[in-house]
Design an enzyme around this catalytic site. Sequence first.
Site, PDB file in Angstrom:
ATOM      1  N   TYR A 248      13.101  34.613 -22.665  1.00  0.00           N
ATOM      2  CA  TYR A 248      12.057  33.601 -22.779  1.00  0.00           C
ATOM      3  C   TYR A 248      10.744  34.292 -23.093  1.00  0.00           C
ATOM      4  CZ  TYR A 248       9.906  34.658 -18.199  1.00  0.00           C
ATOM      5  OH  TYR A 248       9.249  35.259 -17.155  1.00  0.00           O
ATOM      6  N   CYS A 249       9.738  33.484 -23.423  1.00  0.00           N
ATOM      7  CA  CYS A 249       8.395  34.006 -23.710  1.00  0.00           C
ATOM      8  C   CYS A 249       7.402  32.944 -23.265  1.00  0.00           C
ATOM      9  CB  CYS A 249       8.255  34.366 -25.192  1.00  0.00           C
ATOM     10  SG  CYS A 249       8.643  33.016 -26.325  1.00  0.00           S
ATOM     11  N   GLY A 250       6.337  32.746 -24.012  1.00  0.00           N
ATOM     12  CA  GLY A 250       5.378  31.719 -23.643  1.00  0.00           C
ATOM     13  C   GLY A 250       5.788  30.340 -24.099  1.00  0.00           C
TER      14      GLY A 250
END
Length: 301
Positions: A248-250
């Site tokens: 995941y990331c932002g």
Amino acid sequence: MYLHEVLQGRGRIMCPASAGNVVISARELDSALREDVPVIVLEVGRETGEGHGPRLSYAEGHIPGAHYVAFEKDLVGRPTGTTGNGPLPEVSDLQDRLRAWGVDDDSTVVVHTRQNPAVATRAWWVLRWAGVADVRCLDGGFAAWQALGGPLDADVPTPAAGTAVVRPGSLPVLTAEDAGRLAASGHLIDARGPQAYAGDPQRTGTGHIPGAHSVPGSDNFSAGALRDATELRALYAPHLDGLTIGVYCGGGVSATTTVLALASLGVEAALYPGSWSAWITDPARPAVTGNQPGAHPATAR
């Protein structure tokens, strides 16, 4: 990890992306286009509303035959209160766009950008998720094409009549619950930069999912090109034990660089499309600040 034989049987680019061939060099693409190999080229631009935008740059000169892909319009769905900033596009809308770009189910598609590599890898991921089996990222992006001295064209191709049928879920995705379970097992990767991962203990809504490990997506590249297999294996060594990996990331963009990097090693990783921006929509979901993964509540029971 690159195509070494661009021209193989029936004039098509072979070696499916599932075999780890997820990038193509500028030289290989140039050879394919010169030999009239059927390749669909997509230039992806993320408009910021400032300065000389990518669409204008595309109009002034692009890889011959390339279609322009508007990042937000074509690759991102409409956010709601729980989806996060970068939800998946609607299936019907995506199918219409794929067909307008001339994509068939068996097409070879090459995506690239003039911007951060994540802009292109998001396109790669969305098309692969939609069931297009052979999608490559131009290694080094448009800058690599320019460095090669590849030809440019100002003609905008007319909408085509492709026949692709979108099959959503052709790449694995994670729900928030899935992401939490992988974090508890130690196989959830946070692809944001170190500052975003660490967060600020004085600010709510910052930090990372407890148990997630920080491997910034930018570490997948060197001078805009994907790092070689040896470097990538070293980077992800703690996670290459055969267990499921989640990323995941932002907002579901930079994490696609990690999915691509792992795919180049023949390792499938699942994307949490909502990522941190969706995780924090539920105040009951745990978060931790600092530079260490931290214990996930599920491991403390």
